[in-house]
Design a protein around this motif. Structure first.
Motif, PDB file in Angstrom:
ATOM      1  N   PRO A 296       0.832  -1.212   0.000  1.00  0.00           N
ATOM      2  CA  PRO A 296       0.000   0.000   0.000  1.00  0.00           C
ATOM      3  C   PRO A 296       0.864   1.259   0.000  1.00  0.00           C
ATOM      4  O   PRO A 296       1.910   1.315   0.657  1.00  0.00           O
ATOM      5  CB  PRO A 296      -0.798  -0.119   1.301  1.00  0.00           C
ATOM      6  N   ALA A 297       0.437   2.255  -0.728  1.00  0.00           N
ATOM      7  CA  ALA A 297       1.177   3.517  -0.778  1.00  0.00           C
ATOM      8  C   ALA A 297       1.217   4.217   0.567  1.00  0.00           C
ATOM      9  O   ALA A 297       2.051   5.107   0.787  1.00  0.00           O
ATOM     10  CB  ALA A 297       0.549   4.439  -1.822  1.00  0.00           C
ATOM     11  N   THR A 298       0.366   3.814   1.476  1.00  0.00           N
ATOM     12  CA  THR A 298       0.294   4.453   2.794  1.00  0.00           C
ATOM     13  C   THR A 298       1.316   3.899   3.792  1.00  0.00           C
ATOM     14  O   THR A 298       1.377   4.366   4.928  1.00  0.00           O
ATOM     15  CB  THR A 298      -1.110   4.276   3.380  1.00  0.00           C
ATOM     16  N   LEU A 299       2.110   2.911   3.382  1.00  0.00           N
ATOM     17  CA  LEU A 299       3.111   2.362   4.294  1.00  0.00           C
ATOM     18  C   LEU A 299       4.105   3.450   4.703  1.00  0.00           C
ATOM     19  O   LEU A 299       4.440   4.332   3.911  1.00  0.00           O
ATOM     20  CB  LEU A 299       3.866   1.212   3.635  1.00  0.00           C
TER      21      LEU A 299
ATOM     22  N   ARG B 219      14.656   3.791  -6.002  1.00  0.00           N
ATOM     23  CA  ARG B 219      13.349   4.381  -5.690  1.00  0.00           C
ATOM     24  C   ARG B 219      12.830   3.658  -4.457  1.00  0.00           C
ATOM     25  O   ARG B 219      13.485   2.756  -3.930  1.00  0.00           O
ATOM     26  CB  ARG B 219      12.372   4.261  -6.861  1.00  0.00           C
ATOM     27  N   ASN B 220      11.670   4.049  -3.970  1.00  0.00           N
ATOM     28  CA  ASN B 220      11.129   3.383  -2.791  1.00  0.00           C
ATOM     29  C   ASN B 220      10.926   1.890  -3.062  1.00  0.00           C
ATOM     30  O   ASN B 220      10.275   1.506  -4.041  1.00  0.00           O
ATOM     31  CB  ASN B 220       9.800   4.010  -2.385  1.00  0.00           C
TER      32      ASN B 220
ATOM     33  N   PRO C 122       4.190  -6.691   3.537  1.00  0.00           N
ATOM     34  CA  PRO C 122       4.934  -5.443   3.391  1.00  0.00           C
ATOM     35  C   PRO C 122       4.680  -4.553   4.608  1.00  0.00           C
ATOM     36  O   PRO C 122       3.526  -4.358   5.022  1.00  0.00           O
ATOM     37  CB  PRO C 122       4.359  -4.830   2.120  1.00  0.00           C
ATOM     38  N   LEU C 123       5.766  -4.019   5.195  1.00  0.00           N
ATOM     39  CA  LEU C 123       5.626  -3.238   6.426  1.00  0.00           C
ATOM     40  C   LEU C 123       6.068  -1.790   6.274  1.00  0.00           C
ATOM     41  O   LEU C 123       5.650  -0.936   7.060  1.00  0.00           O
ATOM     42  CB  LEU C 123       6.434  -3.894   7.558  1.00  0.00           C
ATOM     43  N   ALA C 124       6.929  -1.507   5.298  1.00  0.00           N
ATOM     44  CA  ALA C 124       7.467  -0.145   5.154  1.00  0.00           C
ATOM     45  C   ALA C 124       8.173  -0.057   3.810  1.00  0.00           C
ATOM     46  O   ALA C 124       8.302  -1.053   3.081  1.00  0.00           O
ATOM     47  CB  ALA C 124       8.423   0.193   6.293  1.00  0.00           C
ATOM     48  N   PHE C 125       8.631   1.137   3.489  1.00  0.00           N
ATOM     49  CA  PHE C 125       9.446   1.359   2.296  1.00  0.00           C
ATOM     50  C   PHE C 125      10.859   1.744   2.718  1.00  0.00           C
ATOM     51  O   PHE C 125      11.057   2.507   3.676  1.00  0.00           O
ATOM     52  CB  PHE C 125       8.873   2.486   1.429  1.00  0.00           C
TER      53      PHE C 125
END
Length: 305
Positions: A74-77, A109-110, A121-124
Motif C-alpha cells: 500500500p502507498a500508505t506504508l 526508488r522506494n 509489506p511493512l514499510a518502504f
C-alpha cells in the motif's frame, strides 16, 4: 532538514556532555561523502562465536524452487528514515556472526520491505535518508529475495523482493567492537588493519550488541567532540527511555572527544568513543554501508590488537 530538527537535542544534552557523558549522535547525514569501495571481496575473519555463525551471504546454489510472490505494498506504508523503524520486522537470526558483509544494496526508488519472502509489506526503504544515499548491507539471499540490515533498528532484517529498482555495491571494510576489551578494530578485505582503545556505554545504556552498519557522517555538533566529524550508525539505544530526555530518538554513533581520559571505560550513553586521530582515519577510509559488529569478545584477538 534533519540537522535542524535535532540540533535542539544536542543543545538540550549539553549539560550532560559537560559532566563527561557524551551525547548520542543524531544529525543530517552528508551526501556524497562516501568513498567509492574497491570491488575486492574479502576473506572472512574468525567468527565471534561458533554457535552464532550464520550461512555466508553468497547466493545459494540454483534450485527449481519458485520465487515467492510479493504482495502489493500500500502507498500508505511508512518510509524508514532516521526515526525508529516500524515494528514487525524479523530478528537477525545471527546477530553476532563476524563474517564480513561484502555487499550493499542501494535503492533507486522506494522499495517495499517485507517481514519474510512472500510475507507482509511493512514499510518502504527510500533511496536516501535526508539526502544521503542509503546503502544497507546484504546478509542473506533466499529464492530471489534479499535480506538487508534494517536502518534505525537493532538486530532486525528487512526482506526485499526481486526488482530492477536497486543496485548492489561491494563493501571492503568492517568495524568490530569488543566490549570487554574496549577495543575497536578496522578490517579491510578480511584483514585486520588497525585497533584502537574505545570508551563504551555505561551500565543501563550499554553499547548495543550485534550487527549494524555505518549510516552516514555529520560535523560535530559541539566543541566537546574534538572538532572531528562523527559517524551515525544504523543502531539505536536498546532502552530508549534510559537516555536523557534531550537525546530521545538519536542514534548510536562513533566519535572522538575533546580528551582521551576515559578511553577503556564505560561512560557514554551507548556511543563508541575513540581518539581523534583514529576517527580521522576511519572517516578517510570507511564509507557508509560498512558493517559494524559489536560483540562482548572475539575468541581470537585480531592480529593488530
Amino acid at each position: 532538514m534533519l540537522f535542524a530538527r535535532l540540533t535542539s537535542r544536542w543543545v538540550l544534552g549539553w549539560l550532560a556532555a559537560a559532566l563527561g557523558v557524551p551525547l548520542l549522535l543524531a544529525a543530517a547525514l552528508l551526501a556524497g561523502r562516501a568513498a567509492t569501495p574497491d570491488p575486492v571481496r574479502p576473506a572472512p575473519p574468525p567468527a565471534a562465536d561458533p554457535a552464532e555463525n550464520a550461512a555466508p551471504t553468497e547466493d545459494a546454489a540454483p534450485t527449481d524452487e519458485p520465487v515467492p510472490a510479493a504482495a502489493p505494498a500500500p502507498a500508505t506504508l511508512p518510509v524508514v528514515d532516521y526515526d525508529p523503524a516500524p515494528t514487525g520486522f524479523p530478528a537477525d537470526p545471527h546477530p553476532l556472526d563476524a563474517t564480513p558483509l561484502t555487499e550493499g544494496l542501494r535503492p533507486s526508488r522506494n522499495v517495499a520491505a517485507y517481514d519474510a519472502p512472500g510475507g507482509r509489506p511493512l514499510a518502504f526503504l527510500a533511496p536516501t535518508i535526508n539526502g544521503v544515499k542509503l546503502t544497507v548491507p546484504i546478509v542473506e539471499r533466499r529464492t530471489g529475495w534479499t535480506a538487508v540490515l534494517l536502518p534505525s533498528a537493532n538486530r532486525r532484517l528487512a526482506w526485499l523482493p526481486p526488482g530492477d529498482d536497486r543496485s548492489v555495491v561491494p563493501l571492503r571494510d568492517q568495524i568490530v567492537v569488543e566490549r570487554r576489551q574496549h577495543r575497536l578494530t578496522w578490517h579491510r578485505d578480511g584483514r585486520a588493519m588497525k585497533s584502537w582503545p574505545v570508551s563504551l556505554g555505561m551500565p543501563g545504556q550499554s553499547t548495543p550488541l550485534g550487527r549494524t552498519f555505518v549510516l552516514g557522517r555529520t560535523p560535530p555538533p559541539e566543541a566537546v567532540y574534538g572538532g572531528v566529524d562523527v559517524y551515525a550508525l544504523g543502531a539505536v539505544p536498546d532502552d530508549p527511555d534510559a537516555v536523557p530526555a534531550g537525546l530521545r530518538g538519536a542514534h548510536i554513533g562513533v566519535h572522538s572527544w575533546h580528551n582521551d581520559d576515559t578511553l577503556g571505560e564505560n561512560v557514554t550513553n551507548g556511543c563508541i568513543r575513540l581518539t581523534r586521530s583514529a576517527q580521522r582515519q576511519l572517516l578517510a577510509e570507511v564509507p557508509p554501508g560498512t558493517g559494524v559488529l559489536v560483540v562482548d569478545a572475539l575468541p581470537t584477538p585480531p592480529p593488530t590488537a
